[in-house]
Design a protein around this motif. Sequence first.
Motif, short mmCIF file in Angstrom:
data_model
loop_
_atom_site.label_atom_id
_atom_site.label_comp_id
_atom_site.label_asym_id
_atom_site.label_seq_id
_atom_site.Cartn_x
_atom_site.Cartn_y
_atom_site.Cartn_z
N THR A 1 0.81 -1.22 0.00
CA THR A 1 0.00 0.00 0.00
C THR A 1 0.84 1.26 0.00
O THR A 1 0.36 2.33 -0.36
CB THR A 1 -0.91 0.02 1.24
N HIS A 2 2.11 1.15 0.43
CA HIS A 2 2.98 2.32 0.54
C HIS A 2 4.33 2.07 -0.13
O HIS A 2 4.88 0.97 -0.04
CB HIS A 2 3.23 2.67 2.01
N VAL A 3 4.85 3.09 -0.76
CA VAL A 3 6.23 3.11 -1.25
C VAL A 3 6.89 4.33 -0.64
O VAL A 3 6.33 5.43 -0.68
CB VAL A 3 6.30 3.18 -2.79
N VAL A 4 8.07 4.13 -0.07
CA VAL A 4 8.82 5.24 0.53
C VAL A 4 10.18 5.33 -0.17
O VAL A 4 10.94 4.37 -0.17
CB VAL A 4 9.03 5.04 2.04
N ASN A 5 10.45 6.47 -0.77
CA ASN A 5 11.76 6.72 -1.35
C ASN A 5 12.66 7.29 -0.26
O ASN A 5 12.69 8.50 -0.02
CB ASN A 5 11.65 7.71 -2.52
N TYR A 6 13.37 6.40 0.43
CA TYR A 6 14.32 6.84 1.45
C TYR A 6 15.42 7.65 0.78
O TYR A 6 15.89 8.65 1.31
CB TYR A 6 14.89 5.61 2.16
N ASP A 7 15.85 7.21 -0.39
CA ASP A 7 16.76 7.97 -1.26
C ASP A 7 16.05 8.18 -2.59
O ASP A 7 15.39 7.26 -3.10
CB ASP A 7 18.06 7.20 -1.52
N LEU A 8 16.18 9.35 -3.18
CA LEU A 8 15.63 9.59 -4.50
C LEU A 8 16.40 8.78 -5.54
O LEU A 8 17.60 8.54 -5.40
CB LEU A 8 15.70 11.07 -4.86
N PRO A 9 15.74 8.33 -6.59
CA PRO A 9 16.44 7.57 -7.63
C PRO A 9 17.33 8.48 -8.47
O PRO A 9 17.15 9.71 -8.50
CB PRO A 9 15.29 7.00 -8.47
N LYS A 10 18.28 7.86 -9.17
CA LYS A 10 19.17 8.63 -10.03
C LYS A 10 18.45 9.16 -11.26
O LYS A 10 18.76 10.24 -11.76
CB LYS A 10 20.35 7.76 -10.47
N PHE A 11 17.49 8.38 -11.76
CA PHE A 11 16.81 8.75 -13.00
C PHE A 11 15.31 8.88 -12.76
O PHE A 11 14.73 8.08 -12.01
CB PHE A 11 17.06 7.70 -14.08
N PRO A 12 14.67 9.87 -13.38
CA PRO A 12 13.22 10.05 -13.20
C PRO A 12 12.42 8.81 -13.59
O PRO A 12 11.39 8.52 -12.99
CB PRO A 12 12.90 11.24 -14.12
N GLU A 13 12.90 8.05 -14.60
CA GLU A 13 12.19 6.84 -15.02
C GLU A 13 12.08 5.86 -13.86
O GLU A 13 11.06 5.17 -13.71
CB GLU A 13 12.91 6.17 -16.19
N ASP A 14 13.14 5.79 -13.04
CA ASP A 14 13.12 4.86 -11.92
C ASP A 14 12.09 5.27 -10.87
O ASP A 14 11.53 4.41 -10.18
CB ASP A 14 14.51 4.76 -11.28
N TYR A 15 11.84 6.57 -10.75
CA TYR A 15 10.81 7.02 -9.81
C TYR A 15 9.46 6.43 -10.20
O TYR A 15 8.70 5.95 -9.34
CB TYR A 15 10.74 8.54 -9.80
N VAL A 16 9.16 6.45 -11.48
CA VAL A 16 7.88 5.93 -11.96
C VAL A 16 7.76 4.43 -11.66
O VAL A 16 6.72 3.95 -11.22
CB VAL A 16 7.71 6.20 -13.47
N HIS A 17 8.83 3.71 -11.92
CA HIS A 17 8.80 2.27 -11.65
C HIS A 17 8.73 1.97 -10.16
O HIS A 17 8.10 1.00 -9.75
CB HIS A 17 10.02 1.59 -12.28
N ARG A 18 9.37 2.80 -9.35
CA ARG A 18 9.31 2.60 -7.90
C ARG A 18 7.89 2.74 -7.38
O ARG A 18 7.38 1.85 -6.70
CB ARG A 18 10.21 3.62 -7.19
N ILE A 19 7.26 3.86 -7.68
CA ILE A 19 5.93 4.09 -7.11
C ILE A 19 4.92 3.13 -7.72
O ILE A 19 3.86 2.89 -7.13
CB ILE A 19 5.47 5.55 -7.28
#
Length: 471
Positions: free
Chosen positions: A339-357
């Motif tokens: 139910t939750h995703v927490v980015n403790y560290d931001l990803p290097k690439f914006p594309e990875d942010y999309v895949h993370r969440i």
Amino acid sequence: MTFESLGLHPSIIKALAESGYTEPTSVQAQAIPAGIEGRDMMVSSQTGSGKTAAFMLPALHKFAIQSDEQPAGGKTPNQEMQSSRSRGERPRFKAAQPKMLVLTPTRELALQVTTSTDKYGAFNRRVKAVSILGGMPYPKQMQLLSRNPEILVATPGRLIDHMESGKIDFSQLQILVLDEADRMLDMGFIDDIEKIVAATPEGRQTMLFSATLDGMVGNMAKRITRDPLIIQIAGSASKHENIQQRVHFVDDLSHKNRMLDHLLRDETMDQAVVFTATKRDADTIADRLNIAGFAAAALHGDMHQGARNRTLDGLRRGNIRVLVATDVAARGIDVPGITHVVNYDLPKFPEDYVHRIGRTGRAGRNGIAVSLVNHAEGMNVKRIERFTKQLIPVSVIEGFEPKRSASAPRSNKPGGWKPGDNRGGNKTSQRTFSKPGSAPRNEGSGFGKGPRTGSGTGNPAGAPRRSFGER
């Protein structure tokens, strides 16, 4: 539209019905008929859209029809080896000749594809699917290949090893799938992919799935496909409207750890994935969370395959409530309870942010994605906003306010600013992190009010509990 209307084999329809699937997703509705026709495809689809079924169902349909047309009987290569042993002859390993090859960037995604294939093909026992992965014991891989599986799911590096040793023969290959092709190129697999494609028959059917079809991915896709059908459901910059996104600014590491502890105590959280930049941090944070009473575990590339499998199995069973992972390790994880995703560290690439969440909010469910951001990382947030074409709201939780407010007013225009906006972001109570549509809580006491237990991974019941942020 229903799966029956797509013309799939009755055995597949039965398996889908027993699994609770009744209506195809948008990408499935477009890709399955084209796949049945044997067309090459270039597909851009967001994570969680059902792309595995989009390429696997037409393949299983094709193999089911071929199985119906072939008489029963005949020995598999493994049975032939056993017969040779019984006759006192020295058995000779015969190279596997798969009919379908699925290339994936990570072991986790390969295992997920294989698991889904077993589910979809539950009523066609004559079609076998196996995964060949790095970290798997070599004798186990040889045993799997000796079955001469119709469907082979593999990561590029390990597949090259078996090709070069003569253990795999692609002369009978009918279907080639590149899943998450953009990620494979990001990971440097371009040469391996070119070598693998060159070893397959020219008359094969090729299906490529990627978050984007631009740049190097698009160029490669055009080289390896013939008159492809291009399907674009949603680019990798999808808005993820069913996922509430938030940014919390933190002053330092201690502030970040206290904030993480608070977020993971949210009563609305079922399971969470915490993303870190390094494998070492994943181990360290998972250990500290366990000490604080959470049922936590780490997942990263340095772990042996058996340990990775046990961790993922614990996550799916709900025994692990918090998974601390690196980008590559968590790729392809599909667990409804997240139910939750927490980015403790931001990803290097914006594309990875999309895949993370995208690890939360799967299949239309609601989810929450929170990023813990140091003030010096403001530009990284703006890059993500420009890529996703949406503003990520800044929130402040009462009792966890940063010493500094946002460095500049934020506008409604992604990645931009305009005068007059609230300089300090949106100040919220602890109710900010309730699930979308859930009733607000008065206490806001966080995830769990007593010591958490976790089937061997968390704090034992009744043990003293302390905050993750405590030294």
